[in-house]
Design a protein around this motif. Structure first.
Motif, PDB file in Angstrom:
ATOM      1  N   THR A 159     -40.819  -6.035  -4.526  1.00 20.77           N
ATOM      2  CA  THR A 159     -40.132  -4.805  -4.137  1.00 20.77           C
ATOM      3  C   THR A 159     -38.644  -5.120  -3.963  1.00 20.77           C
ATOM      4  OG1 THR A 159     -40.346  -5.165  -1.744  1.00 20.77           O
ATOM      5  CG2 THR A 159     -42.183  -4.051  -2.868  1.00 20.77           C
ATOM      6  N   PRO A 160     -37.775  -4.120  -4.025  1.00 18.59           N
ATOM      7  CA  PRO A 160     -36.341  -4.385  -3.826  1.00 18.59           C
ATOM      8  C   PRO A 160     -36.052  -5.064  -2.487  1.00 18.59           C
ATOM      9  CG  PRO A 160     -36.656  -2.204  -4.762  1.00 18.59           C
ATOM     10  CD  PRO A 160     -38.026  -2.717  -4.427  1.00 18.59           C
ATOM     11  N   ARG A 161     -36.722  -4.616  -1.423  1.00 17.82           N
ATOM     12  CA  ARG A 161     -36.500  -5.225  -0.114  1.00 17.82           C
ATOM     13  C   ARG A 161     -36.963  -6.673  -0.089  1.00 17.82           C
ATOM     14  NH1 ARG A 161     -33.118  -5.587   3.423  1.00 17.82           N
ATOM     15  NH2 ARG A 161     -32.933  -3.319   3.367  1.00 17.82           N
ATOM     16  N   ALA A 162     -38.121  -6.939  -0.707  1.00 18.86           N
ATOM     17  CA  ALA A 162     -38.625  -8.314  -0.761  1.00 18.86           C
ATOM     18  C   ALA A 162     -37.663  -9.207  -1.540  1.00 18.86           C
ATOM     19  CB  ALA A 162     -40.010  -8.349  -1.393  1.00 18.86           C
ATOM     20  N   ALA A 163     -37.121  -8.684  -2.649  1.00 15.28           N
ATOM     21  CA  ALA A 163     -36.196  -9.466  -3.463  1.00 15.28           C
ATOM     22  C   ALA A 163     -34.919  -9.784  -2.687  1.00 15.28           C
ATOM     23  CB  ALA A 163     -35.859  -8.703  -4.743  1.00 15.28           C
ATOM     24  N   ILE A 164     -34.383  -8.774  -1.973  1.00 12.57           N
ATOM     25  CA  ILE A 164     -33.167  -8.984  -1.183  1.00 12.57           C
ATOM     26  C   ILE A 164     -33.418 -10.014  -0.085  1.00 12.57           C
ATOM     27  CG2 ILE A 164     -31.586  -7.896   0.466  1.00 12.57           C
ATOM     28  CD1 ILE A 164     -31.868  -5.312  -1.195  1.00 12.57           C
ATOM     29  N   THR A 165     -34.573  -9.904   0.563  1.00 12.05           N
ATOM     30  CA  THR A 165     -34.917 -10.852   1.616  1.00 12.05           C
ATOM     31  C   THR A 165     -35.031 -12.274   1.079  1.00 12.05           C
ATOM     32  OG1 THR A 165     -36.099  -9.167   2.901  1.00 12.05           O
ATOM     33  CG2 THR A 165     -36.664 -11.470   3.336  1.00 12.05           C
ATOM     34  N   THR A 166     -35.730 -12.426  -0.041  1.00 17.80           N
ATOM     35  CA  THR A 166     -35.904 -13.740  -0.648  1.00 17.80           C
ATOM     36  C   THR A 166     -34.555 -14.356  -1.023  1.00 17.80           C
ATOM     37  OG1 THR A 166     -38.104 -13.191  -1.491  1.00 17.80           O
ATOM     38  CG2 THR A 166     -36.938 -14.991  -2.578  1.00 17.80           C
ATOM     39  N   ILE A 167     -33.697 -13.558  -1.644  1.00 18.08           N
ATOM     40  CA  ILE A 167     -32.376 -14.059  -2.052  1.00 18.08           C
ATOM     41  C   ILE A 167     -31.531 -14.411  -0.825  1.00 18.08           C
ATOM     42  CG2 ILE A 167     -30.209 -13.415  -3.175  1.00 18.08           C
ATOM     43  CD1 ILE A 167     -31.916 -11.683  -5.098  1.00 18.08           C
ATOM     44  N   SER A 168     -31.575 -13.561   0.205  1.00 19.77           N
ATOM     45  CA  SER A 168     -30.797 -13.819   1.421  1.00 19.77           C
ATOM     46  C   SER A 168     -31.236 -15.111   2.098  1.00 19.77           C
ATOM     47  CB  SER A 168     -30.939 -12.645   2.390  1.00 19.77           C
ATOM     48  OG  SER A 168     -30.411 -11.455   1.844  1.00 19.77           O
ATOM     49  N   LEU A 169     -32.548 -15.289   2.225  1.00 19.41           N
ATOM     50  CA  LEU A 169     -33.059 -16.510   2.838  1.00 19.41           C
ATOM     51  C   LEU A 169     -32.702 -17.737   2.010  1.00 19.41           C
ATOM     52  CD1 LEU A 169     -36.587 -15.222   3.949  1.00 19.41           C
ATOM     53  CD2 LEU A 169     -34.692 -15.865   5.464  1.00 19.41           C
ATOM     54  N   PHE A 200     -41.715 -13.851   7.172  1.00 18.31           N
ATOM     55  CA  PHE A 200     -41.520 -12.768   6.206  1.00 18.31           C
ATOM     56  C   PHE A 200     -42.653 -12.656   5.190  1.00 18.31           C
ATOM     57  CE2 PHE A 200     -37.174 -13.126   7.728  1.00 18.31           C
ATOM     58  CZ  PHE A 200     -36.710 -11.824   7.680  1.00 18.31           C
ATOM     59  N   TYR A 201     -43.555 -13.652   5.142  1.00 21.13           N
ATOM     60  CA  TYR A 201     -44.539 -13.690   4.065  1.00 21.13           C
ATOM     61  C   TYR A 201     -45.951 -13.892   4.602  1.00 21.13           C
ATOM     62  CZ  TYR A 201     -40.234 -14.261   1.454  1.00 21.13           C
ATOM     63  OH  TYR A 201     -38.963 -14.065   0.950  1.00 21.13           O
ATOM     64  N   GLY A 241     -22.820 -13.932   7.696  1.00 22.21           N
ATOM     65  CA  GLY A 241     -22.787 -12.590   7.118  1.00 22.21           C
ATOM     66  C   GLY A 241     -24.095 -12.228   6.439  1.00 22.21           C
ATOM     67  N   ILE A 242     -24.695 -13.177   5.720  1.00 26.14           N
ATOM     68  CA  ILE A 242     -25.988 -12.941   5.061  1.00 26.14           C
ATOM     69  C   ILE A 242     -27.072 -12.688   6.094  1.00 26.14           C
ATOM     70  CG2 ILE A 242     -27.793 -14.009   3.669  1.00 26.14           C
ATOM     71  CD1 ILE A 242     -25.420 -13.157   2.023  1.00 26.14           C
ATOM     72  N   MET A 243     -27.064 -13.461   7.167  1.00 26.86           N
ATOM     73  CA  MET A 243     -28.078 -13.334   8.210  1.00 26.86           C
ATOM     74  C   MET A 243     -28.100 -11.931   8.810  1.00 26.86           C
ATOM     75  SD  MET A 243     -28.297 -13.235  11.788  1.00 26.86           S
ATOM     76  CE  MET A 243     -26.698 -13.898  12.254  1.00 26.86           C
ATOM     77  N   LEU A 244     -26.931 -11.306   8.927  1.00 20.68           N
ATOM     78  CA  LEU A 244     -26.844  -9.963   9.509  1.00 20.68           C
ATOM     79  C   LEU A 244     -27.567  -8.916   8.655  1.00 20.68           C
ATOM     80  CD1 LEU A 244     -23.123  -9.896  10.737  1.00 20.68           C
ATOM     81  CD2 LEU A 244     -25.184 -10.263  12.111  1.00 20.68           C
ATOM     82  N   THR A 245     -27.799  -9.208   7.384  1.00 20.35           N
ATOM     83  CA  THR A 245     -28.435  -8.235   6.482  1.00 20.35           C
ATOM     84  C   THR A 245     -29.960  -8.321   6.483  1.00 20.35           C
ATOM     85  OG1 THR A 245     -28.465  -9.671   4.510  1.00 20.35           O
ATOM     86  CG2 THR A 245     -26.425  -8.457   4.969  1.00 20.35           C
ATOM     87  N   LEU A 246     -30.524  -9.347   7.106  1.00 24.81           N
ATOM     88  CA  LEU A 246     -31.978  -9.542   7.049  1.00 24.81           C
ATOM     89  C   LEU A 246     -32.720  -8.416   7.750  1.00 24.81           C
ATOM     90  CD1 LEU A 246     -32.404 -13.375   7.699  1.00 24.81           C
ATOM     91  CD2 LEU A 246     -32.795 -12.149   5.556  1.00 24.81           C
ATOM     92  N   ARG A 247     -33.725  -7.868   7.061  1.00 22.11           N
ATOM     93  CA  ARG A 247     -34.578  -6.828   7.618  1.00 22.11           C
ATOM     94  C   ARG A 247     -36.016  -7.087   7.194  1.00 22.11           C
ATOM     95  NH1 ARG A 247     -30.385  -6.038   9.548  1.00 22.11           N
ATOM     96  NH2 ARG A 247     -29.237  -4.109   9.942  1.00 22.11           N
ATOM     97  N   LYS A 248     -36.938  -6.730   8.046  1.00 28.16           N
ATOM     98  CA  LYS A 248     -38.353  -6.851   7.700  1.00 28.16           C
ATOM     99  C   LYS A 248     -38.783  -5.680   6.820  1.00 28.16           C
ATOM    100  CE  LYS A 248     -39.578 -10.561   9.886  1.00 28.16           C
ATOM    101  NZ  LYS A 248     -40.146 -11.726   9.213  1.00 28.16           N
ATOM    102  N   SER A 249     -39.449  -5.991   5.695  1.00 24.37           N
ATOM    103  CA  SER A 249     -39.963  -4.918   4.848  1.00 24.37           C
ATOM    104  C   SER A 249     -41.185  -4.271   5.468  1.00 24.37           C
ATOM    105  CB  SER A 249     -40.317  -5.469   3.464  1.00 24.37           C
ATOM    106  OG  SER A 249     -41.258  -6.516   3.570  1.00 24.37           O
ATOM    107  N   ASN A 250     -41.927  -5.044   6.265  1.00 25.20           N
ATOM    108  CA  ASN A 250     -43.093  -4.534   6.987  1.00 25.20           C
ATOM    109  C   ASN A 250     -42.841  -4.685   8.482  1.00 25.20           C
ATOM    110  OD1 ASN A 250     -45.511  -3.876   8.153  1.00 25.20           O
ATOM    111  ND2 ASN A 250     -46.757  -5.333   6.970  1.00 25.20           N
ATOM    112  N   PRO A 251     -42.572  -3.602   9.205  1.00 26.26           N
ATOM    113  CA  PRO A 251     -42.216  -3.699  10.605  1.00 26.26           C
ATOM    114  C   PRO A 251     -43.298  -4.298  11.465  1.00 26.26           C
ATOM    115  CG  PRO A 251     -42.706  -1.418  10.008  1.00 26.26           C
ATOM    116  CD  PRO A 251     -42.673  -2.199   8.736  1.00 26.26           C
TER     117      PRO A 251
END
Length: 407
Positions: free
Chosen positions: A210-220, A332-333, A385-395
């Protein structure tokens, strides 16, 4: 010893041996450079190739561990790592060093994520920060062990003998396989049909499904890259640089390494507690900003006391947060992809961040220590800065863990 403690002991021991091996390269670097008549950038490539092996091993063995079991694959990675390390001592040219370090990297890359997955599946979420810190401290035990062994072996037996110590993990692998059972959570997951279906879809695709999963993976992955780049930049070249700038002997640079490693151990143990109490976002925010400041200010340190105390402070912040990455990525996984995710993301960071010794070697050769430290400080600001963007795709997975308030 209960199962939780067994997973921590096995993972700590594995990471200790891995940390020891990585620092062998640091202490032996000047001898290897002189022996094979290579320049500093070519020497830095040894560490970079090791990290590329870690990326490949992380992906391969992460997938195998998710499919065939954590403990079985964990022991295989340790044996492969030991073989590659011992063979390094037999290399007759720099090309062979590269090959054997890649083999060692394959095993080391697989070992880390599997150990973290075992711990994550054995400990409750509200204690995973401290459990992860216990494991991550193992790398610093390895640093101290490498410093002591280097001070004893290098002046008398040379750099080759140092790598022959790499056969010891084979003994450890035997005891792990004999005394550690498979993860109950993994065993339970294998009984569910949905796991088999997801395995059929392909492991790596789940990190980007998913887009959120991809963003999370790249950010991490970016955060892991910064962590490894900072660690390698500090630990690979600074012992050699201090030998020149401060007139330190091998024993003296070993003392600096031990001082820095002690600071790292205290920082890791502290970070685990802070992360469980404040949440990952606040904990990483504090340590990333403090790391940027401490690293830059350390370039102005003078005298033996300043070098030792400053090294301990830099170690406390810059590598203290290393303790949280296992718990952070694991949160996250889900279980069926956890080992793959942890290994792939962190070893991607190792592969890319592992190029840092080449760049730092270039900077030190053409500029000075202050420029090198400014480069590292900028990296920590980027990670913040990257860390500030992290969000859970599944709350429901671990949102409270990311943004836990003080209680």
């Amino acid at each position: 010893m209960n199962y939780q403690r067994k997973t921590v002991v096995a993972s700590v021991a594995g990471l200790t041996l891995e940390g020891m091996d990585i620092m062998f390269i640091s202490f032996a670097m000047s001898m290897i450079v002189a022996h094979f008549h290579i320049d500093l950038a070519t020497g830095g490539l040894i560490s970079s190739i090791t990290n590329l092996g870690m990326l490949a091993g992380g992906i391969i063995f992460g997938i195998l561990a998710d499919k065939f079991g954590r403990v079985r694959i964990f022991t295989y990675t340790i044996i492969l790592f030991a073989i590659g390390t011992a063979l390094t001592g037999l290399a007759t040219n720099i090309e062979q060093v590269y090959i054997f370090r890649f083999i060692a990297g394959l095993g080391a890359g697989g070992e880390y994520g599997i150990g973290i997955a075992l711990v994550a599946e054995a400990w409750p979420k509200h204690k995973q920060g401290r459990a992860s810190s216990y494991v991550s401290v193992g790398a610093q035990y390895g640093v101290i062990l490498a410093a002591l062994l280097s001070a004893i072996i290098l002046p008398t037996l040379g750099w080759r003998a140092l790598f022959f110590v790499g056969v010891l993990p084979v003994i450890f692998a035997y005891f792990v396989r004999k005394n550690l059972d498979e993860s109950p959570e993994w065993l339970a997951a294998q009984k569910e049909k949905r796991v088999a279906e997801k395995l059929a879809k392909g492991k790596l695709s789940q990190l980007f499904e998913t887009p959120r999963a991809a963003i999370t993976t790249i950010s991490l992955a970016i955060m892991a890259t910064v962590q490894i780049a900072g660690y390698n930049g500090l630990m690979i070249w600074l012992p050699s640089m201090l030998q020149k700038s401060q007139g330190l002997s091998v024993s003296g640079s070993a003392l600096w390494t031990i001082s820095t490693a002690v600071g790292m151990i205290i920082g890791m143990l502290s970070f685990g507690q802070i992360m469980d109490r404040l949440g990952a976002k606040r904990a990483f925010g504090i340590f990333l900003l403090a790391s940027a400041s401490a690293v830059f200010l350390y370039s102005f340190a003078e005298g033996s006391a300043g070098v030792l105390i400053g090294g301990a402070i830099v170690g406390f912040f810059s590598n203290g947060m290393f303790a949280g990455y296992g718990a952070l990525i694991s949160s996250f996984y889900s279980v069926e992809v956890r080992s793959t995710a942890t290994n792939t993301i962190f070893n991607f960071g190792r592969a890319v961040g592992g190029l840092s010794p080449i760049l730092v070697g270039f900077i030190l050769q053409n500029y000075d220590m202050k420029v090198a430290m400014a480069y590292l400080a900028v990296l920590y600001i980027l990670s913040f800065g990257i860390m500030l963007t992290l969000r859970k795709s599944n709350p429901n997975t671990a949102k409270n863990y990311m943004e836990r308030s003080v209680s």
